[in-house]
Design a protein around this motif. Structure first.
Motif, PDB file in Angstrom:
ATOM      1  N   ARG A 172       0.854  -1.186   0.000  1.00 36.31           N
ATOM      2  CA  ARG A 172       0.000   0.000   0.000  1.00 36.31           C
ATOM      3  C   ARG A 172       0.892   1.239   0.000  1.00 36.31           C
ATOM      4  N   THR A 173       0.483   2.234  -0.754  1.00 38.85           N
ATOM      5  CA  THR A 173       1.230   3.490  -0.825  1.00 38.85           C
ATOM      6  C   THR A 173       0.559   4.538   0.053  1.00 38.85           C
ATOM      7  N   VAL A 174       1.361   5.192   0.895  1.00 40.63           N
ATOM      8  CA  VAL A 174       0.891   6.286   1.741  1.00 40.63           C
ATOM      9  C   VAL A 174       1.791   7.489   1.464  1.00 40.63           C
ATOM     10  N   THR A 175       1.193   8.639   1.243  1.00 39.02           N
ATOM     11  CA  THR A 175       1.980   9.854   1.034  1.00 39.02           C
ATOM     12  C   THR A 175       2.062  10.615   2.358  1.00 39.02           C
ATOM     13  N   PRO A 176       3.282  10.756   2.925  1.00 35.80           N
ATOM     14  CA  PRO A 176       3.420  11.448   4.222  1.00 35.80           C
ATOM     15  C   PRO A 176       3.382  12.961   4.041  1.00 35.80           C
ATOM     16  N   THR A 177       2.192  13.479   3.821  1.00 37.44           N
ATOM     17  CA  THR A 177       2.018  14.915   3.583  1.00 37.44           C
ATOM     18  C   THR A 177       2.249  15.698   4.871  1.00 37.44           C
ATOM     19  N   PRO A 178       2.600  16.982   4.759  1.00 35.30           N
ATOM     20  CA  PRO A 178       2.724  17.814   5.962  1.00 35.30           C
ATOM     21  C   PRO A 178       1.467  17.824   6.828  1.00 35.30           C
ATOM     22  N   PRO A 179       0.239  17.883   6.257  1.00 33.02           N
ATOM     23  CA  PRO A 179      -0.943  17.821   7.133  1.00 33.02           C
ATOM     24  C   PRO A 179      -1.047  16.513   7.916  1.00 33.02           C
ATOM     25  N   LEU A 180      -0.695  15.383   7.290  1.00 36.08           N
ATOM     26  CA  LEU A 180      -0.733  14.111   8.007  1.00 36.08           C
ATOM     27  C   LEU A 180       0.246  14.127   9.176  1.00 36.08           C
ATOM     28  N   LEU A 181       1.473  14.575   8.949  1.00 41.19           N
ATOM     29  CA  LEU A 181       2.483  14.591  10.005  1.00 41.19           C
ATOM     30  C   LEU A 181       2.115  15.597  11.094  1.00 41.19           C
ATOM     31  N   PHE A 182       1.574  16.750  10.696  1.00 37.40           N
ATOM     32  CA  PHE A 182       1.158  17.739  11.686  1.00 37.40           C
ATOM     33  C   PHE A 182       0.013  17.205  12.539  1.00 37.40           C
ATOM     34  N   ARG A 183      -0.981  16.588  11.920  1.00 37.37           N
ATOM     35  CA  ARG A 183      -2.134  16.098  12.674  1.00 37.37           C
ATOM     36  C   ARG A 183      -1.719  14.969  13.625  1.00 37.37           C
ATOM     37  N   TYR A 184      -0.802  14.106  13.185  1.00 34.01           N
ATOM     38  CA  TYR A 184      -0.357  13.048  14.096  1.00 34.01           C
ATOM     39  C   TYR A 184       0.442  13.637  15.253  1.00 34.01           C
ATOM     40  N   SER A 185       1.264  14.642  14.986  1.00 36.25           N
ATOM     41  CA  SER A 185       1.975  15.326  16.072  1.00 36.25           C
ATOM     42  C   SER A 185       0.983  15.912  17.074  1.00 36.25           C
ATOM     43  N   ALA A 186      -0.101  16.505  16.562  1.00 33.89           N
ATOM     44  CA  ALA A 186      -1.104  17.093  17.447  1.00 33.89           C
ATOM     45  C   ALA A 186      -1.805  16.019  18.267  1.00 33.89           C
ATOM     46  N   LEU A 187      -2.150  14.893  17.644  1.00 33.13           N
ATOM     47  CA  LEU A 187      -2.822  13.807  18.361  1.00 33.13           C
ATOM     48  C   LEU A 187      -1.975  13.277  19.505  1.00 33.13           C
ATOM     49  N   THR A 188      -0.674  13.202  19.296  1.00 31.37           N
ATOM     50  CA  THR A 188       0.233  12.643  20.303  1.00 31.37           C
ATOM     51  C   THR A 188       0.902  13.722  21.143  1.00 31.37           C
ATOM     52  N   PHE A 189       0.492  14.975  20.974  1.00 30.46           N
ATOM     53  CA  PHE A 189       1.044  16.127  21.690  1.00 30.46           C
ATOM     54  C   PHE A 189       2.569  16.128  21.612  1.00 30.46           C
ATOM     55  N   ASN A 190       3.067  15.859  20.414  1.00 28.43           N
ATOM     56  CA  ASN A 190       4.503  15.773  20.154  1.00 28.43           C
ATOM     57  C   ASN A 190       4.956  17.086  19.515  1.00 28.43           C
ATOM     58  N   GLY A 191       5.702  17.896  20.262  1.00 25.86           N
ATOM     59  CA  GLY A 191       6.143  19.177  19.764  1.00 25.86           C
ATOM     60  C   GLY A 191       7.438  19.155  18.980  1.00 25.86           C
ATOM     61  N   HIS A 192       8.027  17.969  18.769  1.00 28.49           N
ATOM     62  CA  HIS A 192       9.319  17.892  18.086  1.00 28.49           C
ATOM     63  C   HIS A 192       9.191  18.463  16.675  1.00 28.49           C
ATOM     64  N   ARG A 193       9.955  19.501  16.389  1.00 30.60           N
ATOM     65  CA  ARG A 193       9.767  20.284  15.177  1.00 30.60           C
ATOM     66  C   ARG A 193      10.162  19.566  13.896  1.00 30.60           C
ATOM     67  N   ILE A 194      10.914  18.478  13.997  1.00 33.47           N
ATOM     68  CA  ILE A 194      11.334  17.763  12.792  1.00 33.47           C
ATOM     69  C   ILE A 194      10.147  17.151  12.048  1.00 33.47           C
ATOM     70  N   HIS A 195       8.981  17.060  12.713  1.00 29.87           N
ATOM     71  CA  HIS A 195       7.825  16.417  12.096  1.00 29.87           C
ATOM     72  C   HIS A 195       6.868  17.390  11.399  1.00 29.87           C
ATOM     73  N   TYR A 196       6.999  18.701  11.650  1.00 33.00           N
ATOM     74  CA  TYR A 196       6.033  19.638  11.062  1.00 33.00           C
ATOM     75  C   TYR A 196       6.642  20.971  10.642  1.00 33.00           C
ATOM     76  N   ASP A 197       7.872  21.258  11.029  1.00 34.73           N
ATOM     77  CA  ASP A 197       8.521  22.543  10.732  1.00 34.73           C
ATOM     78  C   ASP A 197       9.632  22.290   9.714  1.00 34.73           C
ATOM     79  N   LEU A 198       9.303  22.433   8.432  1.00 30.34           N
ATOM     80  CA  LEU A 198      10.256  22.081   7.378  1.00 30.34           C
ATOM     81  C   LEU A 198      11.534  22.911   7.423  1.00 30.34           C
ATOM     82  N   PRO A 199      11.484  24.238   7.587  1.00 36.46           N
ATOM     83  CA  PRO A 199      12.741  24.994   7.669  1.00 36.46           C
ATOM     84  C   PRO A 199      13.627  24.539   8.821  1.00 36.46           C
TER      85      PRO A 199
END
Length: 280
Positions: A172-199
């Motif tokens: 199965r193919t899954v595209t790890p889009t920024p919204p997917l990574l941001f929403r999962y970070s929010a669900l897990t209250f994970n503030g690590h910037r490598i998952h949602y802050d591209l710069p």
């Protein structure tokens, strides 16, 4: 960097208890993030792997480090290495987390170990987590966190040249889009910037793109296995082997090995990123 291993081992035996009611709203947001449509009614069995969204540390925003992580110390040993990653877990399910239940997690540090890796010194912290839902034990997890120095992150091209992953019987193919990574970070209250802050991920930590969470990969593999087998897993062992980034598609692969299923994630041309073995 030299680590005072005797000092860090002083955290062995440290314990933490956290609890949270699993609401229908959280279950709905979890399923929506992963493009699922599970039952969110009170009393229904919650989606597998939703426990990563429960009882997370609510650190003050003003206390977060530059990378978005809470400060070191407290329950976890204060390992001074700058990079912290989820490395592996073994999960044994003895029951179902139920929507509407109070879910309690009791965590304990069971080991601290220092090793010399190819990229430098590594520190492994082993945790045991016991989950109770509505007063009933439902899950035991042994988790390993690895800390390492600021070694340069390999590019997807370099990883692909190192070892190409095989194709599974089921893919199965899954595209790890920024919204997917941001929403999962929010669900897990994970503030690590490598998952949602591209710069930050590319300019400060040197990654080629946003980093796909280890627990997210494990969750996608567990759900893929459940869908293929038609029943919920009883035991899952997962191990991170390399990183995945938001620079291209992520492939979920699976094949049966007797009564077990072996699964793995990879890029279309790259190496295995995470490996999982599922039993029923």
């Amino acid at each position: 960097m030299q680590l005072d291993i005797d000092h860090l081992k002083g955290w062995i035996g440290s314990e933490e208890v956290a609890g949270e009611i699993l609401t229908s709203g959280l279950a709905e947001r979890f399923e929506a993030t992963l493009d699922g449509q599970g039952d969110s009614a009170t009393g229904a069995a919650a989606p597998v792997m939703i426990h990563y969204c429960l009882g997370q540390l609510a650190a003050l925003s003003s206390a977060l480090g530059e990378d978005g992580h809470p400060p070191r110390g407290g329950f976890m040993p204060p390992v001074p290495l700058p990079r912290r990653m989820w490395a592996a877990s073994t999960l044994e399910f003895t029951g179902d987390i139920r929507i509407g239940d109070m879910v309690e997690r009791r965590s304990r540090v069971t080991d601290v170990e220092v090793k010399q890796g190819r990229s430098g010194i590594l520190c492994f912290v082993t945790l045991d987590h016991a989950y109770v839902s509505g007063g009933i034990p439902v899950l035991n997890e042994r988790q390993t966190i690895v800390y390492r120095d600021n070694a340069a992150a390999p590019s997807p091209q370099a990883q692909a040249q190192a070892m190409a992953a095989e194709k599974g019987e089921h893919v199965r193919t899954v595209t790890p889009t920024p919204p997917l990574l941001f929403r999962y970070s929010a669900l897990t209250f994970n503030g690590h910037r490598i998952h949602y802050d591209l710069p930050y991920a590319t300019g400060v930590e040197g990654y080629p793109g946003l980093v796909v969470h280890g627990p997210l990969q494990a969750t996608l593999l567990a759900r893929f296995a459940q869908e293929l087998a038609g029943k919920r897993p009883a035991r899952i062992g997962v191990r991170a082997l390399s990183s995945l980034y938001s620079t291209g598609d992520m492939m979920l692969n699976a094949r049966w090995e007797g009564d077990e299923m072996l699964l793995w994630t990879c890029t279309p041309a790259g190496p295995v990123a995470m490996e999982a073995r599922v039993q029923w």
